[in-house]
Structures are given as C-alpha cells and as structure tokens.
Write a protein that holds these residues in place. Structure first.
Motif, short mmCIF file in Angstrom:
data_model
loop_
_atom_site.label_atom_id
_atom_site.label_comp_id
_atom_site.label_asym_id
_atom_site.label_seq_id
_atom_site.Cartn_x
_atom_site.Cartn_y
_atom_site.Cartn_z
N VAL A 3 0.87 -1.59 0.30
CA VAL A 3 -0.24 0.11 0.37
C VAL A 3 0.58 1.10 -0.23
O VAL A 3 0.37 2.37 -0.90
CB VAL A 3 -0.97 -0.40 1.50
CG1 VAL A 3 -2.25 0.94 1.43
CG2 VAL A 3 -1.67 -0.84 1.04
N PHE A 4 2.03 1.27 0.95
CA PHE A 4 2.97 2.78 1.03
C PHE A 4 3.59 2.77 -0.31
O PHE A 4 3.41 3.59 -0.55
CB PHE A 4 4.11 1.71 1.81
CG PHE A 4 4.21 3.44 2.63
CD1 PHE A 4 6.10 3.12 2.10
CD2 PHE A 4 4.50 4.85 2.91
CE1 PHE A 4 6.87 4.74 2.51
CE2 PHE A 4 4.78 5.89 3.30
CZ PHE A 4 6.24 5.90 2.99
N VAL A 5 3.78 2.05 -1.15
CA VAL A 5 4.71 2.14 -2.34
C VAL A 5 4.37 2.16 -3.24
O VAL A 5 4.61 3.31 -4.17
CB VAL A 5 5.48 1.21 -2.83
CG1 VAL A 5 7.31 0.70 -1.36
CG2 VAL A 5 5.07 -0.12 -2.94
N THR A 6 2.42 1.96 -3.17
CA THR A 6 1.34 2.19 -5.04
C THR A 6 0.90 4.14 -4.24
O THR A 6 0.18 3.84 -5.07
CB THR A 6 0.80 1.23 -4.95
OG1 THR A 6 -0.07 0.47 -3.83
CG2 THR A 6 1.52 -0.05 -5.54
N LEU A 7 0.72 4.32 -2.83
CA LEU A 7 0.39 4.80 -2.66
C LEU A 7 0.18 6.59 -3.40
O LEU A 7 -0.98 6.93 -3.95
CB LEU A 7 0.32 5.45 -1.40
CG LEU A 7 -0.78 6.19 -0.59
CD1 LEU A 7 -2.22 5.59 -0.84
CD2 LEU A 7 -0.45 6.17 1.03
N GLU A 8 1.52 6.63 -3.94
CA GLU A 8 1.47 8.06 -4.30
C GLU A 8 1.28 7.69 -5.90
O GLU A 8 0.94 8.82 -6.97
CB GLU A 8 3.26 8.83 -4.60
CG GLU A 8 3.47 9.60 -3.11
CD GLU A 8 2.39 10.69 -3.96
OE1 GLU A 8 2.45 11.69 -4.68
OE2 GLU A 8 1.54 11.38 -2.33
N SER A 9 1.95 6.58 -6.31
CA SER A 9 2.41 6.15 -8.06
C SER A 9 0.78 5.84 -8.26
O SER A 9 0.00 6.13 -9.90
CB SER A 9 2.97 5.83 -9.01
OG SER A 9 2.90 4.41 -7.72
N ASP A 10 -0.42 5.07 -7.96
CA ASP A 10 -1.61 4.09 -8.65
C ASP A 10 -2.34 4.56 -6.96
O ASP A 10 -2.17 3.77 -6.33
CB ASP A 10 -0.80 2.74 -8.79
CG ASP A 10 -1.82 2.63 -9.69
OD1 ASP A 10 -2.06 1.24 -10.06
OD2 ASP A 10 -3.34 2.99 -9.38
#
Lengths: 268, 247, 359
Positions: free
Chosen positions: A231-238
C-alpha cells in the motif's frame, strides 16, 4: 395540582454516554467510509488479482500467522515466569518485553538490524559462520513482525495469570494433579479467553506491521513486501491500486477479528 | 484531474493570506523538488543575507505533487522541478510568461559503503546474486531513473529490496547492510563521506534536468530576481558544491 | 491413631500456628475458631499445600511432612480429599468432569473414571446433572459435587473447609444431612474446619477450639459448651446452644417446655436461642409471649453499649440487652427478673445422634 413526576427510564442508557459513544463510533467509521468511497469498484477484481497483490497477501498471511504462533510458544511461558516467579530484575525484564509497544516500529526495525543484520552484533557472527541472513528474507519479516507483536501476547496472558485465583491450582494438586497437568488442564483452560484475546491482538498487530518490517527486512515483492508495504509504495503513483489493497486489508482484518471473537468465545 | 488533499493547500493559502500586504511583496514562495532540499536551503540562506527584508519561503515535495498544487491555483511564485515533464504541464496551462530554464543537472551514481567491501565497479556488478543490492522503489523518481539506466545497459539487477525513499536506502548502505544502491550524485554528496560513490560512464547514465520558472502575476519582480540568483555564478557555485552539474 | 499431626507454622508476624491433632480412623474432629485463627493454614499444611516449619505430619504411619528429617510429600502425592470453602469447582468443566478430575489426573482410564464419577454423583443425589457447569448449579448442588469430587478417589483423609458457610440457611440443613451420611460412610479420619459452632457441635465427635494459632480448648461439644475455657468459647456457649426433644410445636429442654414455631420437628434437637432475642422484664409480662419464666440474674458483663446477662435456673441463658435498658430496669446481679422468648426466635435443628455425649 402538579404534573406526575417522570424520571428517566432506567432501562435506557444515559444520554450523555450514548452521545459520547456515538462520537467514538464516528471516529472509527468515518475514515473507513472515506476509504470505501474511493474504491474503484470497476477495476477491483483486476487490481486484486495482480501478482503484486497476490504475493503481498500471501506474505502477510504467512508472517502474521507465524508471528502469532511464535508468540504463543514463547510468549505464554514468558508470561508465566513474569507472573509467578520472583527473580531479581523481573521489573527490568517486563520493561524490556513492553518496550516494542512504546518504541516507534522503525526504531524497533533499526534495533533488529543492528543486532541481526549482516554487520549486526549477532548477525555478523552467524553470517560469517553459516551464510544465513535474516534481512531481505521472509524469515526477516517474521522476526520483525514477532518482535513488535509478541508483547501483546505476553502482557495479556500475564495479566490473566495474575488475576487467576491460585486456589484452583491448589485444588488440582490435592486431587493428584502434578505441575504439568495443573498447567494443561486447569491454568491454561481457565485463562483461555485471555489467550484468545492475546491471539487476536497479536495477529492484528502483526498483520498491520509496517515500520519494523520495511526497516529490517526491506521491501521486495514476493520475498518481503507484505500488504502494508505494498500500500505504502503504490500510494503516490497508483492511488487506485493502493486503495484496493487497503480495502483488502480491511476486509481480511474484519473477517478474522469477528470470526475469532464470536465463535470461540466462552465466558463463565 | 486528481483531487488535491486540503492539507497540502492549507499552508500555502495561509502563507498567501499573510503575504497580502503592500505592492512590492517581501516574500517569495518557492516550490522545489525534494531532491533540492539541501541545496535550496543554502541558496535561501545566502539570498536572504544579500537581500535583507526579503523572506524566501521554501515548499518541498514530490515534483508531481507540487505540479498539482500549482495547477489547482496555489499561489506559488517560483517552481523548480526535478524533471521536464512536470514543468511542461505547467507550460501547457499557460501560467508562465517566460520559458522555463534548466538550472541544474543531476546524474545517477552507484552508492557503496565506505571502502566498497562488495568491490562494485559498475552496473554489471549489480547483477551479482551474492551481493545485497538495493534500489529506490520504482514509484519514486530515483527508482524510476535507476531502472531506466539498468534497462539501457541491459543489466538485470539482483535486487534485494526496494526502499521507499533515498534516505532509507542510503542508511542501509552506510551501515553496510547493503553492498550497493543507485541514487543521485547529489545524494551521495549529501552524506558528507558516510557513503562512497562509484561513477557511471556518461553513455550509460541518465541525466535528470531541473527546470526553474516564475509562476504567475502576484510577485513577478521578486520572483524573477530569485531565479536570476539561482542562475548566477554564486548560485551555480552552491549547486556544484552539492553535487549538481550546471549547464 | 490414624492422623498424627504436630504443626508449627509461622504465617506472619502476628500468626504463629502451634497445633497438635490426633484423629482416629472413622472419627470426625472439628477445628472451631474465628476467622484469622489459623484454621485454613492447618488445612493447607495437612493437604500438603504449605510445608510446616517444624513438627511432623503422618497419616497411617506414612510421614507426609517432617522438616527435621527432610521429608516432604507434595499435595498431589498425599491422597487427601479436600472440600474447599466456596467449593472451587473448575468452572470450565462439567460436574462430571469435575468429579472425574482426580481420577484422570492419576492416570485412571477415561471410561472407568467417568463410570465411578457418575456413580458418586448419583450417590449425592445429583443424577442427571452430569453435564451441568458449575455456574448453573445452586450452592447446595455445588457442595455435593465438591464432596463427590473429594471422595471419588478414596482418599485416606478427608478435610472439609467451612463446608456449610457459603450456603443459605435453607440449603444448610439438607446439605448437612447429606454430609453426615457420607461422613459416616467414609472410612478414614475426618477434619472439619469451621467458625460455625452449630456445624461443629452437630457433625464432630471432638472439637478443638483454635484462637490465634493455638488450641485453647479440646473436648466434646458438651464439655466446651458447659465449661468454656476462654471468652471466645464462652461466647459460643453464650449463644445459647441447648439440647432438647421436640414434639409437635414444642420442645422440652432440661425439663422445661418451650413453644416453638416449627410444628413438624420431632425427636432430639439442637436448640438455639439468640441472646438478643431474650426479652427482660422486671414484672411478669402481659400480652402474648408464652415462653416466659422468672429467674435470677447471676452475672452482668458490660461490653460498651451492650450488656451480657447470665440468668440462672430453671433454664440458664445468656441474654444480651442494651446498657440503657439495663440501667433503666435497674438490673444487677442477684436481681429477680422475668425473661421471655418468642416461639419464632427459637431455632431447632435435628440432632441425629452421635455428637452429643449421652448422659
């Protein structure tokens, strides 16, 4: 002639309590509603069946269940010692066990890294001798998760053991039960609901663990990327993908928490 | 268009309300990419020494988030982006009077622990399974560029972790838990020697270009003055000091 | 002698227990004393839950605890049956499982254990209740399960801790009957721990009065009642325990016939008259009380705002009245007074035989 007196109906809960409780409920409900409102229902099946999500889900379940199991095996004996045995430094030990509850998880992860990492106090010795390394591996995730979640088990079980009427164990002794039999057939069953509470709290904490995991075990799909990390790493981009995974976490958590509390709860 | 969280707008609105006094505004609001944090802090300090009475307010963030804020109407005077794409979007919206100017360039570098215990000399070493290799997560600019570089060199790196930000990656390299990672040159420079750098040959490297531009009508003189300072010799010296290259 | 115990046990700064007990096979001894006297500690020492500081405990020649020789047998190896105060039935087990617990812990196969437990539950009158959990049992029922649980393992010694205290008055009588029946059926020595003199007088052959960790008087119920050695024993006696024979609506005590409220009681009974229920008058009272006679005040004891009077023949009683009343009526030793007791205040309990010495 005055009107007949009418006191508040004692069967209805006091209004102020209800109002405050309502605010409390809103506190939890509003963010959830906000999340659900953002879910991309149309793409949901596609998003949730992607390799990233499937891998993250598997890792999260493996790590949280393993951490809970380890917490049971190690945590219950530890709780027993803390509750029943007076030894020098007991307060210190209890403080140490409680520390992960207070420390920011990232700090916990850093501590694990300094102890068990490749250049860590203990880790370096093990690595030089065997080539075994915890960081960047699934076992590293399990260790980090257990570190932050096990205190819940210890605290819950210790509290229950302290509250237990010791006389029951005396009764069992007079009936011929040896120490292990007393433990198995009287002590543990009598604190059963508390053990279950411990399991629920430990699993929940383990399932949601982020800071210690990413700091100690790193972030790699299929190896160490659990659902919270995904969740954390995709939050900004997708953002759509992030929301979808968040929804997955919410649903899994609710299912487990509700199932565990309802079916096995037995109060006496 | 993605919606903007209120929480990001609030400080900008507050600042602009505070700034609504007089014609020649002694405040300059600068939105700059996160990788410019250290260098722009120094630029701000030097600039304010030269122009006492002027207050430079720095607003750092991911370039795409900053772009969104500006397009939603945030009262920004100067925008310094970490890539051309975000600036182009501003250009298209017609908010600029003058063309943006590239004021700095950044290159990628391989970061290794002091002493280079893994013996890393180039990109091909990153494919070594025996080594512990870390990158920034693909969703973060430095991770995105790192993957471009690896792809262009036809190297499949044996990645062990994708750290969520540059700081986390550098820390693990610094303590020796990782043998190598790909970051900006400026990131290695910012560690002040805690981490060593291994240069990449120019033909393999990807150049990140940083454009800067004056936004809007609210404070054109001061804003333009600041941009000029950045482009001046003093500004360029500060930039190269921090590891950037200047055109 | 079956149980020989010399117990020296220091529990705290204030409580140093020094008790000697001998109980023959088949005999019931009561340890009677106020709360805090050390009764529970004696039970714990005999059961093996607490080691003694010095002394010796032996049952049927087998030494349980002898610090001087370094012998200590743990509770689980002693085969002592205990019925605890509050019964302490395992809440997570059914009645049947509770009874079978001891057998199962000792390795007796499940079928055998359950069979024997079922029989015992039936013997205590709880057939059909095997599946009930302790929370669903009444006090009296729980008492019976506790007794069955203690006896099913055929213990060598039976200890009962405040067996009746937790019960309400109604349950007490029927439970006592059941207890008495099974006590008689039990072969070994039995020790009753209680603060309730009725329980001791009715169930035990010999009574040891314990106060502050030491035995202050030993003897039969009559001996203690008639010749109390301490003020506590005197208070027990002064609670007016009398022996009588009941007949429809009356009871004959020491040749004196009293009216009672209970029409059904017949035969030998233990009569109790609370000292506060005796009214004192200086002239013959008019009105309803039928139980009234003239007597002489033989002793006056002031206890703050209350006064204890002892009255003499024809039926000696201890009476408790207010100091104000005493002063108002001018009561002092030697004064002739009339006493009156309401029929409803006279308590009767069936005395099934063996506790009072036969004259």
């Amino acid at each position: 002639m005055s009107a007949p007196e009418r006191s508040a109906d004692p069967r209805r809960p006091p209004t102020l309590l209800v109002v405050l409780a309502g605010v409390g409920i809103a506190f939890f409900a509003v963010p959830l509603i906000g999340l659900v409102g953002r879910v991309p229902w149309a793409n949901l099946p596609e998003l949730l069946s992607s390799a990233v999500v499937v891998d993250a889900f598997r890792l999260s379940m493996v790590a949280s269940v393993a951490a809970t199991a380890i917490a049971l095996v190690l945590g219950i004996p530890l709780a027993w010692i803390l509750a029943r045995v007076e030894f020098p430094g007991r307060a210190l030990v209890r403080g140490m066990v409680t520390l992960p509850l207070v420390l920011p998880p990232v700090v916990g992860g850093a501590a694990l890294l300094f102890a068990l990492g490749r250049r860590g106090l203990l880790g370096e010795v093990v690595y030089e001798a065997t080539g075994l390394l915890l960081p960047f591996s699934t076992w590293g995730v399990i260790v980090a998760t257990t570190f932050v979640a096990m205190p819940f088990m210890v605290i819950t079980v210790e509290g229950a053991l302290r509250g237990l009427d010791l006389r029951y164990e005396g009764v069992a002794s007079t009936l011929g039960a040896g120490r292990w039999t007393v433990l198995r057939k009287v002590t543990l069953p009598m604190i059963g609901p508390s053990i279950l509470s411990g399991v629920v709290l430990t699993w929940a904490r383990a399932f949601g663990e982020f800071g210690a995991t990413i700091t100690f075990a790193g972030n790699l799909q299929g190896e160490t990327q659990t659902l919270p990390l995904a969740v954390f790493v995709t939050l900004e981009s997708d953002r759509d993908a992030a929301v979808a995974v968040s929804l997955l976490m919410v649903v899994v958590s609710l299912v487990v928490l509700i199932a565990l509390r309802d079916r096995w709860w037995r109060s006496w | 268009m993605k919606r903007l969280p209120i929480s990001a707008c609030a400080p900008l609105l507050l600042v602009s309300l505070m700034a609504c006094t007089g014609q020649s505004n002694p405040r300059v609001l600068v939105s700059a990419a996160a990788s410019l944090t250290d260098v722009f802090a120094e630029i701000e300090s030097v600039y304010e020494d030269i122009h006492p009475g002027v207050d430079v307010i720095l607003n750092f963030g991911g370039s795409s988030a900053l772009r969104e804020q500006i397009l939603e109407g945030a009262p920004v005077d100067v925008f310094a982006s970490a890539n051309r794409e975000n600036m182009d979007a501003i250009v298209e919206s017609g908010l600029l009077d003058e063309d943006p100017v590239v004021f700095a360039r950044n290159l990628l570098q391989i970061a290794v622990p002091v002493g280079n215990p893994g013996g890393v000399t180039g990109l091909t070493d990153l494919a070594n399974e025996e080594l512990l290799i870390g990158l920034c997560a693909a969703e973060v600019p430095c991770g995105h560029l790192a993957r471009q570089v690896l792809a262009a060199a036809d190297v499949t790196a044996a990645i062990d972790t994708n750290e969520p930000d540059v700081r986390a990656l550098l820390t693990k390299i610094e303590v020796g838990e990782l043998d190598a990672g790909i970051v900006y040159v400026t990131d290695v420079a910012s560690t002040d020697g805690a981490v060593d750098g291994v240069d990449l040959p120019e033909e393999d490297n990807v150049v990140a270009e940083y454009p800067i531009a004056v936004i809007g009508e609210s404070n054109p003189e001061r804003a333009a003055d600041f941009v000029e300072f950045v482009l001046s010799d003093t500004g360029r010296a500060i930039l190269t000091d921090h590891g950037f290259s200047t055109p | 002698m079956s149980l020989e115990a010399r117990i020296r046990l220091r529990r705290s700064e204030e409580l140093d227990i020094q008790v000697d007990l001998s109980i023959a096979t088949g005999a019931t001894v009561a340890l009677l004393g106020p709360n805090g006297a050390g009764k529970s500690s004696v039970l714990a020492a005999l059961a093996g839950l607490v080691p003694i500081d010095s002394g010796r405990i032996a049952l049927k020649g087998r030494v349980f605890d002898d610090p001087a020789s370094g012998v200590f047998v743990a509770a689980e190896d002693r085969n002592v049956g205990v019925v605890f105060q509050d019964y302490l039935l395992f809440p997570h087990l059914t009645a049947l499982e509770n009874v079978a617990f001891g057998l199962r812990s000792r390795g007796i196969p499940r079928d055998n254990a359950m069979q024997r437990s079922r029989e015992w539950l039936s013997m205590v009158g709880l057939a059909g209740m095997e599946g009930r959990r302790p929370a669903d049992l009444s006090g009296g029922q729980a008492q019976r399960v506790a007794l069955a649980r203690a006896l099913v393992g055929e213990p060598d010694l039976l200890l009962l801790d405040e067996a009746l205290s937790a019960l309400d008055v109604g349950a007490r009588s029927s439970t006592r009957h059941m207890l008495q029946k099974h006590l008689e059926g039990f072969a070994g020595p039995r020790l009753l721990i209680t603060h309730d003199p009725t329980e001791a007088f009715l169930l035990a052959d010999d009574i040891h009065v314990i106060e502050g960790g030491v035995v202050t008087q030993s003897g039969t119920a009559d001996e203690i009642r008639l010749r109390p050695a301490t003020s506590y024993a005197a208070e027990l006696a002064g609670a007016n325990f009398l022996r009588g024979v009941a007949e429809a609506g009356t009871v004959e005590v020491d040749g004196h016939r009293l009216s009672v409220a209970d029409d059904d009681m017949r035969g030998p009974v233990l009569v109790t008259i609370p000292p506060t229920a005796v009214a004192v008058h200086v002239t013959r009272p008019g009105g309803s009380p039928r139980n009234t006679w003239s007597t002489t005040v033989t002793a006056v004891e002031r206890l703050g705002t209350r006064v204890r009077l002892s009255t003499g023949d024809p039926l000696p009683l201890t009476v408790e009245v207010t100091a104000a009343a005493t002063d108002e009526l001018g009561i002092q030793t030697g004064r002739e007074v009339w006493v009156a007791v309401k029929a409803t205040e006279i308590g009767l309990q069936a005395d099934d035989g063996n506790s009072f010495s036969r004259v």
